[in-house]
Design a protein around this motif. Structure first.
Motif, mmCIF file in Angstrom:
data_model
loop_
_atom_site.group_PDB
_atom_site.id
_atom_site.type_symbol
_atom_site.label_atom_id
_atom_site.label_comp_id
_atom_site.label_asym_id
_atom_site.label_seq_id
_atom_site.Cartn_x
_atom_site.Cartn_y
_atom_site.Cartn_z
ATOM 1 N N GLY A 54 0.699 -1.295 -0.040
ATOM 2 C CA GLY A 54 0.036 0.019 0.122
ATOM 3 C C GLY A 54 0.785 1.354 -0.082
ATOM 4 N N ALA A 55 2.216 1.295 -0.025
ATOM 5 C CA ALA A 55 2.853 2.472 -0.166
ATOM 6 C C ALA A 55 2.763 3.395 -1.322
ATOM 7 C CB ALA A 55 4.231 2.067 0.037
ATOM 8 N N THR A 56 2.286 4.343 -1.320
ATOM 9 C CA THR A 56 2.198 5.369 -2.658
ATOM 10 C C THR A 56 3.252 6.585 -2.191
ATOM 11 O OG1 THR A 56 0.451 6.283 -1.278
ATOM 12 C CG2 THR A 56 -0.371 4.689 -2.470
ATOM 13 N N ASN A 57 3.394 7.180 -3.589
ATOM 14 C CA ASN A 57 4.029 8.549 -3.717
ATOM 15 C C ASN A 57 3.641 9.123 -4.804
ATOM 16 O OD1 ASN A 57 6.680 8.247 -2.051
ATOM 17 N ND2 ASN A 57 6.857 6.444 -2.673
ATOM 18 N N TYR A 58 3.784 10.381 -4.631
ATOM 19 C CA TYR A 58 3.122 11.197 -5.740
ATOM 20 C C TYR A 58 3.883 12.251 -5.824
ATOM 21 C CZ TYR A 58 -1.315 8.846 -4.416
ATOM 22 O OH TYR A 58 -2.236 8.161 -4.024
ATOM 23 N N ALA A 59 3.869 12.924 -7.360
ATOM 24 C CA ALA A 59 4.691 14.089 -7.480
ATOM 25 C C ALA A 59 4.080 15.325 -7.013
ATOM 26 C CB ALA A 59 4.429 14.533 -8.937
ATOM 27 N N ASP A 60 4.799 16.129 -6.408
ATOM 28 C CA ASP A 60 4.318 17.480 -5.615
ATOM 29 C C ASP A 60 3.035 17.892 -6.509
ATOM 30 O OD1 ASP A 60 7.576 18.464 -4.318
ATOM 31 O OD2 ASP A 60 6.156 16.860 -3.541
ATOM 32 N N SER A 61 3.298 18.094 -7.599
ATOM 33 C CA SER A 61 2.216 18.733 -8.488
ATOM 34 C C SER A 61 0.827 18.157 -8.426
ATOM 35 C CB SER A 61 2.560 18.915 -9.773
ATOM 36 O OG SER A 61 2.755 17.756 -10.526
ATOM 37 N N VAL A 62 0.695 17.033 -7.842
ATOM 38 C CA VAL A 62 -0.729 16.249 -8.049
ATOM 39 C C VAL A 62 -1.085 15.775 -6.295
ATOM 40 C CG1 VAL A 62 -0.317 15.312 -10.076
ATOM 41 C CG2 VAL A 62 0.179 13.677 -8.294
ATOM 42 N N LYS A 63 -0.227 15.792 -5.578
ATOM 43 C CA LYS A 63 -0.632 15.420 -4.259
ATOM 44 C C LYS A 63 -1.871 16.184 -3.727
ATOM 45 C CE LYS A 63 4.184 14.474 -2.350
ATOM 46 N NZ LYS A 63 5.131 15.038 -1.289
ATOM 47 N N GLY A 64 -2.623 15.515 -3.216
ATOM 48 C CA GLY A 64 -3.819 15.818 -2.635
ATOM 49 C C GLY A 64 -5.173 15.780 -3.668
ATOM 50 N N ARG A 65 -4.633 15.610 -4.729
ATOM 51 C CA ARG A 65 -5.754 15.597 -6.081
ATOM 52 C C ARG A 65 -5.914 14.395 -6.900
ATOM 53 N NH1 ARG A 65 -4.771 18.632 -10.444
ATOM 54 N NH2 ARG A 65 -2.527 18.666 -10.302
ATOM 55 N N PHE A 66 -4.625 13.450 -6.859
ATOM 56 C CA PHE A 66 -4.775 12.266 -7.425
ATOM 57 C C PHE A 66 -4.320 11.075 -6.289
ATOM 58 C CE2 PHE A 66 -2.829 13.648 -11.814
ATOM 59 C CZ PHE A 66 -3.831 14.490 -11.966
ATOM 60 N N THR A 67 -5.227 9.944 -6.855
ATOM 61 C CA THR A 67 -5.083 8.881 -5.727
ATOM 62 C C THR A 67 -4.838 7.516 -6.765
ATOM 63 O OG1 THR A 67 -6.700 9.814 -4.319
ATOM 64 C CG2 THR A 67 -6.075 7.388 -4.359
ATOM 65 N N ILE A 68 -3.610 6.891 -6.519
ATOM 66 C CA ILE A 68 -3.530 5.713 -7.055
ATOM 67 C C ILE A 68 -3.784 4.432 -6.454
ATOM 68 C CG2 ILE A 68 -1.034 5.382 -6.192
ATOM 69 C CD1 ILE A 68 -0.123 4.536 -9.123
ATOM 70 N N SER A 69 -4.099 3.445 -7.344
ATOM 71 C CA SER A 69 -4.486 2.142 -6.396
ATOM 72 C C SER A 69 -4.612 1.254 -7.423
ATOM 73 C CB SER A 69 -5.811 2.138 -5.787
ATOM 74 O OG SER A 69 -6.967 2.349 -6.861
ATOM 75 N N VAL A 70 -4.557 -0.151 -6.770
ATOM 76 C CA VAL A 70 -4.443 -1.545 -7.694
ATOM 77 C C VAL A 70 -5.397 -2.426 -7.087
ATOM 78 C CG1 VAL A 70 -3.155 -3.420 -8.327
ATOM 79 C CG2 VAL A 70 -1.941 -1.343 -8.401
#
Length: 122
Positions: A54-70
């Motif tokens: 469940g570890a996730t990482n996001y680019a600063d430009s999308v943090k708080g707006r995008f969510t990744i999942s599988v």
């Protein structure tokens, strides 16, 4: 193993889209999913990634707006995009790593999906 991406399109600023990336073949597991994007005239950039546990990482430009999942019941990765901005306009690419059965042998894979275009109008 093949990947099929979908979900791109045209949306107004502030809107949402969900991108999907589905692996087909004798898949056992997707353990890492990454989403990249590439706008015209720019290099491909990593937008988000997730791995087993469940570890996730996001680019600063999308943090708080995008969510990744599988979802490993569907062998599908998702990128939920919200509060979209015109600067999010790009072709989005998934990259999936996991395991599949090659005959009886469990074998690792890493594949790119086809791009899906996201256009955000102001």
């Amino acid at each position: 193993v093949q990947l099929q991406a979908s979900g791109g399109g045209l949306v107004q600023a502030g809107g949402s889209l969900r991108l999907s990336c589905t692996a087909s073949g004798r898949i056992e597991e997707i353990h890492t999913m990454k989403w990249f994007r590439q706008a015209p005239g720019t290099s491909r950039e990593l937008v988000a990634q997730t791995s087993s546990g469940g570890a996730t990482n996001y680019a600063d430009s999308v943090k708080g707006r995008f969510t990744i999942s599988v979802d490993n019941e569907k062998f599908t990765g998702y990128l939920q995009m919200g509060s979209l901005k015109p600067e999010d306009t790009a072709t989005y690419y998934c990259f999936a790593e996991g395991y599949y059965y090659d005959g009886a042998a469990l074998t690792g894979f890493g594949h790119w999906g086809p791009g899906t275009l996201v256009t955000v109008s102001s």
